[in-house]
Design an enzyme around this catalytic site. Structure first.
Site, PDB file in Angstrom:
ATOM      1  N   HIS A 145      -5.238 -11.974  -8.764  1.00 16.11           N
ATOM      2  CA  HIS A 145      -6.625 -11.451  -9.110  1.00 16.11           C
ATOM      3  C   HIS A 145      -6.422  -9.890  -9.273  1.00 16.11           C
ATOM      4  O   HIS A 145      -7.258  -9.303  -9.904  1.00 16.11           O
ATOM      5  CB  HIS A 145      -7.347 -11.580  -7.846  1.00 16.11           C
ATOM      6  CG  HIS A 145      -7.102 -10.851  -6.567  1.00 16.11           C
ATOM      7  ND1 HIS A 145      -6.271 -11.283  -5.478  1.00 16.11           N
ATOM      8  CD2 HIS A 145      -7.450  -9.478  -6.141  1.00 16.11           C
ATOM      9  CE1 HIS A 145      -6.040 -10.323  -4.556  1.00 16.11           C
ATOM     10  NE2 HIS A 145      -6.699  -9.487  -5.069  1.00 16.11           N
ATOM     11  N   ASP A 176      -2.721 -17.594  -5.987  1.00 14.84           N
ATOM     12  CA  ASP A 176      -3.380 -16.231  -6.114  1.00 14.84           C
ATOM     13  C   ASP A 176      -2.009 -15.484  -6.333  1.00 14.84           C
ATOM     14  O   ASP A 176      -1.873 -14.175  -5.725  1.00 14.84           O
ATOM     15  CB  ASP A 176      -4.220 -15.697  -5.300  1.00 14.84           C
ATOM     16  CG  ASP A 176      -4.849 -14.260  -5.396  1.00 14.84           C
ATOM     17  OD1 ASP A 176      -5.014 -14.086  -6.707  1.00 14.84           O
ATOM     18  OD2 ASP A 176      -5.014 -13.406  -4.640  1.00 14.84           O
ATOM     19  N   GLY A 252      -7.669  -2.772  -3.118  1.00  9.33           N
ATOM     20  CA  GLY A 252      -6.508  -1.961  -3.735  1.00  9.33           C
ATOM     21  C   GLY A 252      -5.061  -2.325  -2.980  1.00  9.33           C
ATOM     22  O   GLY A 252      -3.876  -1.937  -3.434  1.00  9.33           O
ATOM     23  N   ASN A 253      -4.949  -2.525  -1.780  1.00  8.72           N
ATOM     24  CA  ASN A 253      -3.797  -3.043  -1.237  1.00  8.72           C
ATOM     25  C   ASN A 253      -3.304  -4.384  -1.778  1.00  8.72           C
ATOM     26  O   ASN A 253      -1.992  -4.767  -1.281  1.00  8.72           O
ATOM     27  CB  ASN A 253      -4.034  -3.193   0.303  1.00  8.72           C
ATOM     28  CG  ASN A 253      -3.936  -1.963   1.318  1.00  8.72           C
ATOM     29  OD1 ASN A 253      -4.815  -1.355   1.508  1.00  8.72           O
ATOM     30  ND2 ASN A 253      -2.627  -1.703   1.010  1.00  8.72           N
ATOM     31  N   SER A 254      -4.068  -5.287  -2.485  1.00 12.32           N
ATOM     32  CA  SER A 254      -3.494  -6.494  -3.205  1.00 12.32           C
ATOM     33  C   SER A 254      -2.286  -6.223  -3.615  1.00 12.32           C
ATOM     34  O   SER A 254      -1.856  -5.583  -4.531  1.00 12.32           O
ATOM     35  CB  SER A 254      -4.720  -6.996  -3.741  1.00 12.32           C
ATOM     36  OG  SER A 254      -5.676  -7.537  -3.126  1.00 12.32           O
ATOM     37  N   LEU A 309       3.104 -36.530  -1.805  1.00  7.84           N
ATOM     38  CA  LEU A 309       3.328 -37.551  -0.651  1.00  7.84           C
ATOM     39  C   LEU A 309       2.610 -39.059  -1.064  1.00  7.84           C
ATOM     40  O   LEU A 309       3.369 -39.934  -0.784  1.00  7.84           O
ATOM     41  CB  LEU A 309       2.604 -36.848   0.705  1.00  7.84           C
ATOM     42  CG  LEU A 309       2.527 -37.894   1.772  1.00  7.84           C
ATOM     43  CD1 LEU A 309       4.289 -38.152   2.227  1.00  7.84           C
ATOM     44  CD2 LEU A 309       2.047 -37.388   3.000  1.00  7.84           C
ATOM     45  N   GLY A 310       1.347 -38.839  -1.662  1.00  7.42           N
ATOM     46  CA  GLY A 310       0.759 -40.132  -2.331  1.00  7.42           C
ATOM     47  C   GLY A 310      -0.101 -40.781  -1.003  1.00  7.42           C
ATOM     48  O   GLY A 310      -0.153 -41.802  -0.884  1.00  7.42           O
ATOM     49  N   LEU A 313      -6.816 -38.733   2.260  1.00 10.32           N
ATOM     50  CA  LEU A 313      -7.316 -38.359   3.410  1.00 10.32           C
ATOM     51  C   LEU A 313      -8.784 -38.225   3.860  1.00 10.32           C
ATOM     52  O   LEU A 313      -9.464 -38.188   2.888  1.00 10.32           O
ATOM     53  CB  LEU A 313      -6.539 -36.890   3.919  1.00 10.32           C
ATOM     54  CG  LEU A 313      -5.081 -36.843   3.646  1.00 10.32           C
ATOM     55  CD1 LEU A 313      -4.515 -35.437   3.801  1.00 10.32           C
ATOM     56  CD2 LEU A 313      -4.176 -37.702   4.553  1.00 10.32           C
TER      57      LEU A 313
END
Length: 407
Positions: A145, A176, A252-254, A309-310, A313
């Site tokens: 992002h 992300d 801004g820390n991203s 895995l197949g 759920l």
């Protein structure tokens, strides 16, 4: 009071909602304590003015010099701690990059993205990145992002006062994460830790560019592990397994690192839970082992190979259904169908099985199992602890590539 929303960091992130006004509880406690003191005060307990004066005169009053000496002795142990924090910062700062990205968006004069009066608006955003070396080449890891909708020529990387421009950008929107390749020499790679060894209560340091202020440092502890099912931004993040920290993290820390006391990167700071849009002491970081699982695939294959895995759920599985099955615990994932010839079918998993653990880790719900499987290494043999018709058993499955089963 509104539930806190989750904000993905960027330089120009909007406030999520108005900041709540909270009366500090310690003030109320102080008033209550004072009230109880006065309520319990009576003449039998009271001293005469003479007694009170004599008592106060017999108490020694420390000199200013002795008070400062006491502070100095107490500060010695704290200074040792903070000297180590300073060493961490000095060591890792060259490995953290400041990233600026220009994003072009269409809008009309009313600020909406539709209509006949269209114009292009350029938005500048800032974030951070971690320098790594992989197979002899240099890359910068950041959040998707941070550079979303930006072309290669719109991304600017700064480290140790030198500006770099990426030659290639690879993305995985589902986690992300993005990785930028840089051909120019001079970048200092970070030392990566093992996030599997991270525990709740571990001391951590965060470095980033909050509000465009590059190489800002904060610290705290790991508050929780394996956070998932968070509603992150308008587009969301599909696969989540976050570490939670109270280290100050702001827009801004991203993309910046979360580091342990050895200066090793254990996570990539990504999001916050906030009522104000800024730091409220709840930040989320992607574990570095998960990051490198994604980044290595992006570099090697140009895409992420997801584990398969197949099984299908039951998203509604909970405490009531667990009780009906004879389980005294509500966590786990209930299998409702199995894909023919899949790893689940080959390993004899069955409809009605409840998967309680995957690779020796508890499974909280269906989405948690989906994430764990998708992040598994292709070809890895994984033990599953399942509950089947009143009995617990362990079944080993060999994870395969999901692309082989695409319809």
């Amino acid at each position: 009071m509104r539930d806190p929303q989750i904000a993905i960091h960027s330089q120009n992130v909007d406030l999520l909602n108005r900041k709540q006004t909270i009366v500090p509880k310690f003030l109320l406690c102080l008033a209550a304590a004072m009230g109880s003191t006065f309520a319990g005060f009576n003449m039998a307990d009271a001293q005469t003015p003479t007694q009170a004066t004599l008592t106060s005169r017999t108490e020694p009053v420390p000199s200013r010099e002795s008070m400062y000496k006491d502070l100095e002795s107490q500060a010695a142990s704290l200074e040792k701690h903070y000297r180590h924090v300073k060493r961490i910062v000095r060591t890792v700062q060259p490995t953290v990059a400041h990233i600026e990205a220009k994003k072009r968006q269409s809008a009309n004069s009313s600020g909406k993205s539709s209509g006949s009066d269209q114009r292009v608006v350029v938005i500048e955003e800032a974030g951070a990145g971690v320098v790594i070396q992989y197979r002899g080449r240099t890359y910068v890891i950041t959040n998707y992002h941070v550079i979303e909708s930006s072309g290669i020529s719109d991304i600017r990387i700064e480290s140790d006062g030198i500006v770099y421009y990426p030659t290639r950008a690879m993305h995985d929107r589902a986690t992300d994460l993005s990785v930028l390749e840089v051909d120019k020499r001079g970048l200092t790679p970070a030392k990566l830790g093992d996030s599997r060894q991270t525990e709740i209560g571990d001391f951590v340091v965060a470095v980033g560019s909050p509000f465009g202020l590059s190489h800002s440092v904060s610290y705290g502890i790991v508050s929780a592990l394996h956070r998932h099912d968070l509603e992150l931004g308008p587009q969301g993040v599909k696969y989540q397994d976050f570490m939670q920290t109270d280290a100050a993290i702001n827009p801004g820390n991203s993309g910046g690192p979360l580091m342990n006391i050895r200066g090793e990167v254990v996570g990539i700071n990504t999001a916050i839970a906030s009522n104000s849009g800024g730091n409220d002491g709840i930040g989320f970081s992607i574990p570095i082992n998960m990051v490198m699982r994604i980044v290595s695939d992006l570099i090697d294959f140009g895409e992420v190979k997801r584990g398969f895995l197949g099984v299908s759920l039951d998203a509604r599985y909970g405490a009531e259904r667990a009780k009906q099955l004879g389980l005294d615990r509500s966590y786990g994932a209930l299998i409702t169908s199995i894909t023919p010839n899949s790893p689940a079918a080959v390993s004899n998993l069955q409809v009605g099985d409840v998967v309680l653990e995957y690779n020796n880790r508890r499974i909280h719900n269906d989405s948690h199992l989906v994430t764990r499987v998708s992040l598994s290494t292709i070809g890895e043999e994984v033990p599953l602890r399942v509950f089947r018709r009143g009995n617990f058993q362990t079944i080993t499955v060999k994870i395969t590539d999901r692309s082989q089963f695409k319809r």
